[in-house]
Write an enzyme that holds these catalytic residues in place. Structure first.
Site, PDB file in Angstrom:
ATOM      1  N   ARG A  76       1.797  -7.720  49.572  1.00 38.65           N
ATOM      2  CA  ARG A  76       1.600  -7.126  50.889  1.00 38.65           C
ATOM      3  C   ARG A  76       2.005  -5.653  50.850  1.00 38.65           C
ATOM      4  NH1 ARG A  76       5.230  -8.547  53.690  1.00 38.65           N
ATOM      5  NH2 ARG A  76       6.246 -10.103  52.409  1.00 38.65           N
ATOM      6  N   TYR A 204      -5.734  -9.146  49.023  1.00 34.75           N
ATOM      7  CA  TYR A 204      -4.563  -9.919  48.627  1.00 34.75           C
ATOM      8  C   TYR A 204      -3.942 -10.754  49.752  1.00 34.75           C
ATOM      9  CZ  TYR A 204      -0.406 -11.574  46.601  1.00 34.75           C
ATOM     10  OH  TYR A 204       0.538 -12.436  46.162  1.00 34.75           O
ATOM     11  N   LYS A 213       0.183 -14.444  57.714  1.00 35.73           N
ATOM     12  CA  LYS A 213       1.215 -13.572  58.291  1.00 35.73           C
ATOM     13  C   LYS A 213       0.688 -12.835  59.527  1.00 35.73           C
ATOM     14  CE  LYS A 213       4.339 -15.005  55.649  1.00 35.73           C
ATOM     15  NZ  LYS A 213       4.591 -14.777  54.288  1.00 35.73           N
ATOM     16  N   HIS A 233       9.257 -17.249  60.291  1.00 34.96           N
ATOM     17  CA  HIS A 233       9.025 -17.280  58.840  1.00 34.96           C
ATOM     18  C   HIS A 233       9.960 -18.326  58.227  1.00 34.96           C
ATOM     19  CE1 HIS A 233       8.883 -14.759  54.851  1.00 34.96           C
ATOM     20  NE2 HIS A 233       7.979 -15.714  54.845  1.00 34.96           N
ATOM     21  N   SER A 255      10.755 -13.269  51.900  1.00 32.17           N
ATOM     22  CA  SER A 255       9.719 -13.585  50.914  1.00 32.17           C
ATOM     23  C   SER A 255      10.316 -13.707  49.516  1.00 32.17           C
ATOM     24  CB  SER A 255       8.654 -12.492  50.929  1.00 32.17           C
ATOM     25  OG  SER A 255       8.118 -12.384  52.228  1.00 32.17           O
ATOM     26  N   CYS A 257      12.408 -15.853  48.323  1.00 32.70           N
ATOM     27  CA  CYS A 257      13.842 -16.170  48.282  1.00 32.70           C
ATOM     28  C   CYS A 257      14.104 -17.673  48.347  1.00 32.70           C
ATOM     29  CB  CYS A 257      14.573 -15.449  49.405  1.00 32.70           C
ATOM     30  SG  CYS A 257      14.691 -13.682  49.112  1.00 32.70           S
ATOM     31  N   GLY A 258      13.101 -18.491  48.103  1.00 31.06           N
ATOM     32  CA  GLY A 258      13.384 -19.908  47.896  1.00 31.06           C
ATOM     33  C   GLY A 258      12.932 -20.894  48.954  1.00 31.06           C
ATOM     34  N   ASP A 284       6.517 -22.072  54.795  1.00 31.83           N
ATOM     35  CA  ASP A 284       6.502 -20.633  55.075  1.00 31.83           C
ATOM     36  C   ASP A 284       6.565 -20.285  56.560  1.00 31.83           C
ATOM     37  OD1 ASP A 284       6.371 -18.052  53.722  1.00 31.83           O
ATOM     38  OD2 ASP A 284       4.408 -17.790  54.636  1.00 31.83           O
ATOM     39  N   ASN A 380       4.496 -11.346  41.339  1.00 29.46           N
ATOM     40  CA  ASN A 380       4.092 -11.932  42.620  1.00 29.46           C
ATOM     41  C   ASN A 380       2.772 -12.691  42.475  1.00 29.46           C
ATOM     42  OD1 ASN A 380       4.499 -12.400  45.451  1.00 29.46           O
ATOM     43  ND2 ASN A 380       2.958 -10.837  45.908  1.00 29.46           N
ATOM     44  N   ARG A 382       0.415 -15.915  42.353  1.00 26.68           N
ATOM     45  CA  ARG A 382       0.538 -17.039  43.299  1.00 26.68           C
ATOM     46  C   ARG A 382      -0.510 -18.104  43.021  1.00 26.68           C
ATOM     47  NH1 ARG A 382       4.158 -16.290  48.138  1.00 26.68           N
ATOM     48  NH2 ARG A 382       5.113 -14.290  47.715  1.00 26.68           N
TER      49      ARG A 382
HETATM   50  P1  GTP Z   1       7.290 -16.601  49.987  1.00 24.69           P
HETATM   51  O1  GTP Z   1       6.142 -17.472  49.617  1.00 24.69           O
HETATM   52  O2  GTP Z   1       7.120 -15.194  49.464  1.00 24.69           O
HETATM   53  O3  GTP Z   1       7.590 -16.584  51.439  1.00 24.69           O
HETATM   54  O4  GTP Z   1       8.567 -17.086  49.133  1.00 24.69           O
HETATM   55  P2  GTP Z   1       9.551 -18.364  49.209  1.00 24.69           P
HETATM   56  O5  GTP Z   1      10.676 -18.058  50.136  1.00 24.69           O
HETATM   57  O6  GTP Z   1       8.780 -19.603  49.467  1.00 24.69           O
HETATM   58  O7  GTP Z   1      10.186 -18.376  47.735  1.00 24.69           O
HETATM   59  P3  GTP Z   1      10.040 -19.428  46.521  1.00 24.69           P
HETATM   60  O8  GTP Z   1      10.553 -20.793  46.866  1.00 24.69           O
HETATM   61  O9  GTP Z   1       8.646 -19.356  46.018  1.00 24.69           O
HETATM   62  O10 GTP Z   1      11.036 -18.815  45.438  1.00 24.69           O
HETATM   63  C1  GTP Z   1      10.895 -17.524  44.943  1.00 24.69           C
HETATM   64  C2  GTP Z   1      11.758 -17.295  43.737  1.00 24.69           C
HETATM   65  O11 GTP Z   1      13.114 -17.646  44.001  1.00 24.69           O
HETATM   66  C3  GTP Z   1      11.322 -18.098  42.540  1.00 24.69           C
HETATM   67  O12 GTP Z   1      11.272 -17.247  41.422  1.00 24.69           O
HETATM   68  C4  GTP Z   1      12.391 -19.136  42.366  1.00 24.69           C
HETATM   69  O13 GTP Z   1      12.568 -19.454  41.021  1.00 24.69           O
HETATM   70  C5  GTP Z   1      13.627 -18.482  42.978  1.00 24.69           C
HETATM   71  N1  GTP Z   1      14.529 -19.501  43.584  1.00 24.69           N
HETATM   72  C6  GTP Z   1      14.192 -20.427  44.503  1.00 24.69           C
HETATM   73  N2  GTP Z   1      15.239 -21.230  44.820  1.00 24.69           N
HETATM   74  C7  GTP Z   1      16.284 -20.778  44.093  1.00 24.69           C
HETATM   75  C8  GTP Z   1      17.647 -21.188  43.983  1.00 24.69           C
HETATM   76  O14 GTP Z   1      18.123 -22.125  44.634  1.00 24.69           O
HETATM   77  N3  GTP Z   1      18.422 -20.478  43.115  1.00 24.69           N
HETATM   78  C9  GTP Z   1      17.933 -19.433  42.396  1.00 24.69           C
HETATM   79  N4  GTP Z   1      18.756 -18.794  41.570  1.00 24.69           N
HETATM   80  N5  GTP Z   1      16.647 -19.023  42.459  1.00 24.69           N
HETATM   81  C10 GTP Z   1      15.828 -19.683  43.305  1.00 24.69           C
HETATM   82  C1  SPV Z   2       5.331 -13.680  51.758  1.00 26.33           C
HETATM   83  O1  SPV Z   2       5.247 -12.566  51.201  1.00 26.33           O
HETATM   84  O2  SPV Z   2       6.256 -13.967  52.539  1.00 26.33           O
HETATM   85  C2  SPV Z   2       4.322 -14.713  51.474  1.00 26.33           C
HETATM   86  C3  SPV Z   2       3.120 -14.323  50.721  1.00 26.33           C
HETATM   87  O3  SPV Z   2       4.465 -15.846  51.904  1.00 26.33           O
HETATM   88  S1  SPV Z   2       1.960 -13.458  51.680  1.00 26.33           S
HETATM   89  O4  SPV Z   2       0.949 -14.409  52.145  1.00 26.33           O
HETATM   90  O5  SPV Z   2       1.350 -12.439  50.833  1.00 26.33           O
HETATM   91  O6  SPV Z   2       2.606 -12.866  52.824  1.00 26.33           O
HETATM   92 MN    MN Z   3       6.436 -15.995  53.165  1.00 20.41          MN
END
Ligand code: GTP
Ligand code: SPV
Ligand code: MN
Length: 600
Positions: A76, A204, A213, A233, A255, A257-258, A284, A380, A382
């Site tokens: 984004r 993207y 979003k 979110h 985003s 962060c897990g 999400d 990033n 996906r």
């Molecule tokens: P968006 O789709 O961008 O909104 O992201 P999201 O919040 O769904 O994040 P996602 O679960 O895809 O995790 C993103 C990154 O954080 C990945 O590289 C994971 O490996 C890492 N991650 C997720 N959970 C943990 C955790 O509990 N500990 C650590 N150290 N890393 C984590």
């Molecule tokens: C985020 O960035 O929080 C996502 C991916 O979930 S996007 O759809 O590009 O916003």
């Molecule tokens: Mn997101």
């Protein structure tokens, strides 16, 4: 051409709008998306012939494709994203603002003739189950087959949404063109007062899949304030307790962060005997409203996951590994010789060679001129995959009513400062905790990775109006509930002195969720600290987990001096909102500051 075009609807508003957009974009023809399997197959075929999609090994990955974006179109672009309200104040200091007339004029110049030689697709879609009072109808116009195919996964798109639109006679107007994908002509514009989105020159994710979003957060948050609900979110998950009862929670992390990982976790070995099961509702976005029972209920408006690829493996998220084996579109990952895909942190051996996300030959161990490893997949990168593929999908995802929420969890990526978990004293304090969240930047948006920025409720990039009003709305929502959810804050990312994560994270996070649920059910006592309640160390069940000596104490450590330092940044942030910041948040600020000073 409008006269010749046969529209599959009699809805005047929709036809007029489509005709008008056609006159601006000047496509060669128009195709309405009906949601049928046959049409999808046809689009896939065309996308393969134009190179927008690459077919993957259909034996190992049936129904799966790979897409590569332009090199500068991988996340984004928040600096090119605008809220276009009549008054600048309504967009707030948290948003880029442009006057609607200026925005339309600038964008029109780019949209003008942008679809020449292309087909204009019209996608009616529903965010949320079709027909639910909760749901919102949108129509996205796009010239990208990749966008159409993603929207077919991420939303409920097609005839059913169109029939619903005709019944209610209103919808969010979403115009998208990839144009020339020129970053210098990229604009992601939101007109909340006109329920309209215009996005141009990006293909993207969050920039181009306008149901996500743009509609479900920026436009929806604006509507939610007017209509008295919340668009957030947040992931939504059910935690089935050993007695079979399911408690639902939501969690807002910025985003990458897990959220996806937490929403799908499988219980760790040591807790398995207890018999917990996790049910995934969403990863999400959560739309939440107060029901007649005085509690908060949530639905996931999406129908798919647009998940981060790097780090997805059988240890971190076995459910997702299962989910993305079929009918999945991969974006910006490595293509292996056998027609399967790979990314940093995927299962198995690092492949010897392949084609990287930029379309270049790639070899294991490759480094660039400065000696840094050449990434096979973009950080990033996906995948887009249907919710129904996921083994832990909750049986309630299609229910119009949603699920009742017991706890709201905020969290960020903080190497220091924030403890593993703490509980807010009450709703107002919880809103303060959400409003003062901060996190280190990730690759999900263009910018400096690692830099700490304030990201209230993980909504900084997604709140479609002045966040001062947004905080007020949160405070008001609390007053409307007889039984508001408890509010918590977690941090899975705290580091030790050597730079290693103190907490193993992923499935082990269930141990923290267990504590949260026990608190929701008033089963256990807590330790009171200046920032909130923290667990008595013995109340976190560590069965089967070996933490280094003293790690739990470090994870729960609260240093008043550091928090006082943090408050300075909070103060600067709050001041940006001037008199639009609710006074209750300044009250909480002063109370916290006093509690910390006593403790120093
Ligand atoms: P968006 O789709 O961008 O909104 O992201 P999201 O919040 O769904 O994040 P996602 O679960 O895809 O995790 C993103 C990154 O954080 C990945 O590289 C994971 O490996 C890492 N991650 C997720 N959970 C943990 C955790 O509990 N500990 C650590 N150290 N890393 C984590
Ligand atoms: C985020 O960035 O929080 C996502 C991916 O979930 S996007 O759809 O590009 O916003
Ligand atoms: Mn997101």
């Amino acid at each position: 051409m409008s006269e010749k075009t046969k529209h599959p609807t009699n809805n005047k508003k929709l036809i007029d709008w489509v005709n008008k957009m056609e006159r601006i974009c000047k496509p060669d023809d128009i195709v309405w998306i009906d949601g049928s399997e046959a049409q999808k197959k046809q689009l896939e075929k065309e996308a393969l012939s134009t190179g927008e999609l690459i077919q993957l090994n259909q034996e190992k990955l049936p129904g799966c494709f790979l897409h590569r974006t332009a090199l500068d179109d991988v996340a984004r672009t928040e600096h090119l994203t605008y809220i276009c309200t009549k008054k600048k104040r309504d967009a707030g200091p948290n948003n880029n603002w442009m006057a609607p007339a200026t925005a339309y004029r600038k964008a029109k110049a780019i949209f003008d003739g942008a679809m020449r030689g292309r087909t204009m697709y019209v996608i009616p879609f529903s965010m949320g189950p079709v027909g639910s009072q909760f749901s919102k109808i949108g129509v996205e116009i796009t010239d990208s087959r990749y966008v159409v195919l993603n929207m077919l996964i991420m939303t409920r798109a097609g005839v059913a949404a169109l029939r619903q639109l005709e019944k209610q006679d209103h919808f969010t107007k979403c115009l998208h063109s990839k144009a020339e994908l020129d970053i210098n002509k990229r604009l992601i514009l939101h007109f909340p007062e006109e329920n309209t989105i215009w996005s141009v020159s990006s293909g993207y994710g969050g920039n181009a899949l306008l149901g996500k979003k743009c509609l479900s957060l920026r436009i929806a948050s604006f509507l939610a304030r007017k209509e008295r609900w919340l668009a957030e979110h947040m992931l939504i998950m059910g935690i089935e307790e050993p007695n079979g009862h399911i408690e639902y929670i939501t969690a807002a992390f910025p985003s990458a962060c897990g959220k996806t990982n937490l929403a799908m976790l499988l219980p760790p070995e040591g807790l398995k005997v207890k018999g917990y099961r996790i049910w995934t509702v969403g990863d999400d976005i959560a739309w939440m409203r107060v029901d007649s029972d005085g509690t908060l209920w949530a639905v996931n408006p999406e129908a798919g996951y647009f998940g981060v690829a790097p780090g997805t493996n059988s240890h971190a998220n076995p459910n997702m590994v299962e989910t993305i084996k079929k009918n999945t579109i991969y974006t910006n990952v490595l293509l292996k010789k056998d027609g399967t895909v790979w990314w940093e942190g995927a299962d198995g051996e690092v492949p010897e060679e392949g084609i990287d996300w930029q379309g270049r030959p790639w070899k294991k161990g490759m480094v660039d001129v400065s000696g840094k490893p050449v990434l096979a997949a973009h950080p990033n990168s996906r995948f887009t995959t249907p919710i129904s593929n996921c083994p832990t999908t909750s049986f309630r995802v299609e229910q119009h009513h949603g699920v009742p929420i017991s706890a709201i969890v905020f969290g960020g990526r903080r190497q220091y400062l924030a403890p593993l978990v703490f509980e807010a004293f009450n709703w107002q304090h919880g809103v303060f905790v959400g409003a003062t969240m901060a996190s280190e930047r990730t690759a999900a948006q263009m910018g400096q990775v690692g830099e700490v920025r304030r990201d209230p409720m993980a909504m900084l990039p997604f709140c479609g109006y002045n966040m001062g009003y947004y905080f007020k709305h949160w405070l008001d929502m609390g007053k409307r509930m007889t039984k508001p959810p408890k509010i918590f804050h977690v941090n899975w990312f705290r580091l030790d002195e050597t730079g290693k994560f103190l907490w193993p994270g992923f499935k082990e996070n269930l141990r923290v969720l267990e504590w949260i649920l026990e608190r929701c059910n008033n089963k256990i006592d807590v330790v009171r600290t200046p920032i909130g309640f923290i667990p008595r160390p013995t109340d976190i069940d560590l069965t089967g987990l070996k933490l280094p000596d003293g790690a739990l104490d470090k994870l729960l450590e609260i240093k008043s001096k550091d928090w006082l330092e943090e408050l300075k940044g909070v103060g600067t942030f709050f001041k940006e909102f001037k008199r639009d910041l609710p006074k209750e948040l300044w009250t909480e600020y002063i109370k916290l500051s006093n509690r910390l000073k006593v403790n120093e």
